[in-house]
Write an enzyme that holds these catalytic residues in place. Structure first.
Site, mmCIF file in Angstrom:
data_model
loop_
_atom_site.group_PDB
_atom_site.id
_atom_site.type_symbol
_atom_site.label_atom_id
_atom_site.label_comp_id
_atom_site.label_asym_id
_atom_site.label_seq_id
_atom_site.Cartn_x
_atom_site.Cartn_y
_atom_site.Cartn_z
ATOM 1 N N PRO A 10 4.197 7.197 -3.263
ATOM 2 C CA PRO A 10 5.636 7.407 -2.962
ATOM 3 C C PRO A 10 6.324 6.266 -2.785
ATOM 4 C CG PRO A 10 4.297 8.069 -1.130
ATOM 5 C CD PRO A 10 3.249 7.947 -2.270
ATOM 6 N N TYR A 23 8.233 -6.657 -0.314
ATOM 7 C CA TYR A 23 7.482 -6.274 -1.534
ATOM 8 C C TYR A 23 8.182 -7.157 -2.952
ATOM 9 C CZ TYR A 23 6.332 -2.181 1.180
ATOM 10 O OH TYR A 23 5.857 -1.363 2.295
ATOM 11 N N ASN A 79 -2.211 2.317 -5.630
ATOM 12 C CA ASN A 79 -1.450 1.923 -4.737
ATOM 13 C C ASN A 79 -0.928 3.188 -4.241
ATOM 14 O OD1 ASN A 79 0.404 1.055 -2.411
ATOM 15 N ND2 ASN A 79 1.440 -0.457 -3.985
ATOM 16 N N ALA A 82 2.624 4.978 1.306
ATOM 17 C CA ALA A 82 2.667 5.630 2.808
ATOM 18 C C ALA A 82 1.322 6.792 2.797
ATOM 19 C CB ALA A 82 3.628 6.083 3.299
ATOM 20 N N GLU A 103 -8.295 0.395 -4.261
ATOM 21 C CA GLU A 103 -7.202 0.365 -3.568
ATOM 22 C C GLU A 103 -6.137 -0.789 -3.683
ATOM 23 O OE1 GLU A 103 -8.139 1.306 0.600
ATOM 24 O OE2 GLU A 103 -5.866 1.390 1.202
ATOM 25 N N HIS A 105 -2.669 -2.964 -2.262
ATOM 26 C CA HIS A 105 -1.542 -2.948 -1.441
ATOM 27 C C HIS A 105 -0.640 -4.149 -1.801
ATOM 28 C CE1 HIS A 105 -2.196 0.451 0.557
ATOM 29 N NE2 HIS A 105 -3.505 -0.065 0.968
ATOM 30 N N ILE A 106 0.589 -4.169 -2.111
ATOM 31 C CA ILE A 106 1.221 -5.467 -2.495
ATOM 32 C C ILE A 106 1.570 -6.456 -1.178
ATOM 33 C CG2 ILE A 106 3.538 -6.215 -3.119
ATOM 34 C CD1 ILE A 106 3.711 -3.315 -4.466
ATOM 35 N N ARG A 112 1.473 -6.094 9.445
ATOM 36 C CA ARG A 112 2.507 -5.401 9.818
ATOM 37 C C ARG A 112 2.313 -4.660 10.827
ATOM 38 N NH1 ARG A 112 4.323 -3.226 4.113
ATOM 39 N NH2 ARG A 112 6.440 -2.788 5.351
HETATM 40 C C1 DQA Z 1 2.078 -0.568 0.411
HETATM 41 C C2 DQA Z 1 1.959 -0.473 1.977
HETATM 42 C C3 DQA Z 1 2.018 0.789 2.600
HETATM 43 O O1 DQA Z 1 2.111 0.776 4.138
HETATM 44 C C4 DQA Z 1 3.661 1.484 2.317
HETATM 45 O O2 DQA Z 1 3.799 2.538 3.074
HETATM 46 C C5 DQA Z 1 3.927 1.091 1.007
HETATM 47 C C6 DQA Z 1 3.361 0.244 0.067
HETATM 48 C C7 DQA Z 1 2.020 -2.022 -0.216
HETATM 49 O O3 DQA Z 1 2.084 -1.715 -1.556
HETATM 50 O O4 DQA Z 1 2.068 -2.835 0.355
HETATM 51 O O5 DQA Z 1 4.807 1.989 0.495
HETATM 52 O O6 DQA Z 1 1.234 0.335 -0.197
#
Ligand code: DQA
Length: 152
Positions: A10, A23, A79, A82, A103, A105-106, A112
Site C-alpha cells: 500500500p 522516500y 516492499n 505499512a 523484504e 524497505h526504502i 523512525r
Molecule cells: C516502507 C516503510 C514502512 O514503514 C512504510 O509504511 C511504507 C514504506 C519503506 O519502504 O521504507 O509504506 O516499507
C-alpha cells in the site's frame, strides 16, 4: 525464462510525491525501469506489481509460490509498506506458499517511529534490505538471484 517478482504494497504507488524527504523523488515507474535493467543483466524476466489491497497481495504471493515450485521463478522482492507492521495474513501467505522473499524497505525503519520497528514479514523472509533508498530494489534482486544460484 525464469522470473523474479517485485511486489509493492500500500501507498507505494505514491512514490516520488509521498514524503520525498523520507522516500526520495523517484517514482514507482522509475523503480520498475531500474528493476527491469537489473533483471535483464541477470537474464531474469521481471514481473512488477503493486496493490493497496491485502487480499490481492496474498493471491499474488500464492501464485508465485506455485511458480517457484514449478521452477519458473526465483521468488520475490517485497516492499510490504505499512502491512509490514500489521499483517499476520501476509506473514502466513509467505509461509504457506513457501515463497522465497527478500523484504525491502526504502527507508531505515529502525531509525523512525517505534511502530515501524516490528515486522510481521521478517521471520518468514530469506533476507532483508533496509535503508538504501530505491537502490535497495536492485540490491535485493541481486541478492535473491545469488541465493537461488546457491540453491538456498
Ligand atoms: C516502507 C516503510 C514502512 O514503514 C512504510 O509504511 C511504507 C514504506 C519503506 O519502504 O521504507 O509504506 O516499507
Amino acid at each position: 525464462m525464469t522470473s523474479v517478482l517485485v511486489l509493492n504494497g500500500p501507498n507505494l504507488n505514491l512514490l516520488g510525491t509521498r514524503k520525498p524527504e523520507v522516500y526520495g523523488h523517484t517514482s514507482l515507474a522509475d523503480v520498475e525501469k531500474m528493476c527491469r535493467s537489473e533483471a535483464d543483466k541477470l537474464d531474469l524476466d521481471l514481473v512488477f506489481r503493486q496493490s493497496n489491497h491485502e487480499g490481492q497481495l496474498i493471491d499474488w504471493i500464492h501464485e508465485f509460490g506455485r511458480e517457484v515450485k514449478d521452477g519458473n521463478s526465483i521468488g520475490a522482492v517485497y516492499n510490504p509498506g505499512a502491512h509490514t507492521h500489521t499483517s499476520v495474513a501476509l506473514h502466513d501467505a509467505i509461509e504457506g506458499a513457501e515463497l522465497p522473499v527478500i523484504e525491502l524497505h526504502i527507508s531505515n525503519v529502525h531509525n523512525r517511529e517505534e511502530f515501524r520497528h516490528h515486522s510481521f514479514i521478517s521471520p518468514v523472509a530469506r533476507g532483508i534490505v533496509v535503508g538504501f533508498g530505491v537502490l535497495g530494489y536492485t540490491l535485493a534482486i541481486n541478492g535473491l538471484y545469488q541465493l537461488s544460484r546457491q540453491g538456498n
